[in-house]
Write an enzyme that holds these catalytic residues in place. Sequence first.
Site, PDB file in Angstrom:
ATOM      1  N   ASP A  72       0.839  -1.411   0.055  1.00  0.00           N
ATOM      2  CA  ASP A  72      -0.146   0.023  -0.068  1.00  0.00           C
ATOM      3  C   ASP A  72       0.857   1.157   0.150  1.00  0.00           C
ATOM      4  O   ASP A  72       2.023   1.267   0.278  1.00  0.00           O
ATOM      5  CB  ASP A  72      -0.912   0.189   1.020  1.00  0.00           C
ATOM      6  CG  ASP A  72      -0.188   0.021   2.533  1.00  0.00           C
ATOM      7  OD1 ASP A  72       0.828  -0.724   2.878  1.00  0.00           O
ATOM      8  OD2 ASP A  72      -0.712   0.611   3.593  1.00  0.00           O
ATOM      9  N   GLU A 118      -0.247  -1.121   5.538  1.00  0.00           N
ATOM     10  CA  GLU A 118       1.065  -0.909   6.504  1.00  0.00           C
ATOM     11  C   GLU A 118       0.962   0.453   7.072  1.00  0.00           C
ATOM     12  O   GLU A 118       1.047   0.876   8.187  1.00  0.00           O
ATOM     13  CB  GLU A 118       2.484  -1.071   5.818  1.00  0.00           C
ATOM     14  CG  GLU A 118       3.582  -1.137   6.654  1.00  0.00           C
ATOM     15  CD  GLU A 118       4.295   0.347   7.007  1.00  0.00           C
ATOM     16  OE1 GLU A 118       5.127   0.286   7.805  1.00  0.00           O
ATOM     17  OE2 GLU A 118       3.800   1.181   6.061  1.00  0.00           O
ATOM     18  N   GLU A 119       0.821   1.243   5.992  1.00  0.00           N
ATOM     19  CA  GLU A 119       0.708   2.900   6.358  1.00  0.00           C
ATOM     20  C   GLU A 119      -0.386   3.466   7.342  1.00  0.00           C
ATOM     21  O   GLU A 119      -0.403   4.568   7.791  1.00  0.00           O
ATOM     22  CB  GLU A 119       0.767   3.613   4.980  1.00  0.00           C
ATOM     23  CG  GLU A 119       1.717   3.336   3.955  1.00  0.00           C
ATOM     24  CD  GLU A 119       3.010   4.167   4.246  1.00  0.00           C
ATOM     25  OE1 GLU A 119       3.025   4.726   5.457  1.00  0.00           O
ATOM     26  OE2 GLU A 119       3.918   4.015   3.356  1.00  0.00           O
ATOM     27  N   ASP A 162      12.190  -1.129   3.432  1.00  0.00           N
ATOM     28  CA  ASP A 162      11.307  -0.175   3.849  1.00  0.00           C
ATOM     29  C   ASP A 162      11.578   0.816   4.576  1.00  0.00           C
ATOM     30  O   ASP A 162      10.899   1.295   5.690  1.00  0.00           O
ATOM     31  CB  ASP A 162       9.810  -0.595   4.304  1.00  0.00           C
ATOM     32  CG  ASP A 162       8.804   0.314   4.277  1.00  0.00           C
ATOM     33  OD1 ASP A 162       8.881   1.417   3.682  1.00  0.00           O
ATOM     34  OD2 ASP A 162       7.865   0.277   5.174  1.00  0.00           O
TER      35      ASP A 162
END
Length: 369
Positions: A78, A139-140, A163
């Site tokens: 995402d 994740e965000e 990341d």
Amino acid sequence: MINRERVLDRFIEYIQISSESKNEKVFSEKLTEDLEKIGLEVSRDNAGDIIGGTTGNIIAKLKGDESREPLLFSCHMDTVTPGINIKPIIKDNIIYSDGTTILGGDDKAGIAALIEALINVKEEQVNHPTIEVIFTIAEEIGLCGSKNLDYSKIESKRGFVLDTSGEVGTIVNKGPAQDKIDIIIKGKPAHAGVAPENGISAINVASKAIVAMNLLRIDEDTTANIGTIKGGTATNIVCPEVVIEAEARSTKIDKLDKQTKHMVDTFNKICDEENAECQIKVTRVYGQFVVDETDDIIKLASKSFENLGYNVEIKSSGGGSDTNILNCNGIKAVNLAIGERSPHTLDEHYHIDDLVKVSKSICEIIQNA
Ligand SMILES: [Zn+2]
């Protein structure tokens, strides 16, 4: 050989498939296809159903030498917003968005580099351990994919998350745990001009409490912040209620517990003194991770970076990532920098050279693992 054109084309293709949090379905279908083409077994878990998203996490496996310990790589699918209709522009070997969206290099640079590395491993017939790949959703918006990942499908006990921002060669071995603290302070309304003495101003009470608190940088491991404060309706009304959102983070749990308790106790004490009512909810958003600098996983990454002539830097991060959640689920993982620049902004950009460097380092890690 890592193919610069190929990895660049892939990156450009991926960032143009929009995948804002909870809307990763189309992108996940593309990735499933690409992973299967390389020869990985691909499945998706039901994390999407749990969190109300359009698809689950991708869990993929490339079987390898069974005498070697399996190794995991993780990226998230995402992006933050605004991430729809991204139009990449390449200037002087740097990729930008057109300024109206983010670029999506966070974390699609990691994904594109990893896939290029896997293609290379296959092409060169590199002897490798079993490689597991997870591409998480959401994740965000709070590490929701990794929190709901089906860990029964994973055999690796060690891994790398691709990341984080910073120069390729940077290894993040520490990340803090985080508490979210939600506070509601209830005072008593009164006419501010006629009889303010009959009221209890929730704004005044909140201010007193906040001033009495240790906040922001507490020590090298610990931070705390009052993030939002909302309340009040008009200047002529003594404010009856404020709603506050705060957080505390630390890489040491005892310090985090102490800081959170300090904030909660201070709100309670001042509200008590001022006859205001106080409701507080504390949520541990995620746990911390600390991987010792002498650990094999760090030696593996350091050695691989050194072999390629990259500078190695081991450091801690103030933010949370899927690395926290993997470590809390029995997978010893560190976060590797992939050269993200200004992520989460409209200025986000990415150097093509870094895409190649990350791909090379993943190959090197796989060879040495
Ligand atoms: Zn990211």
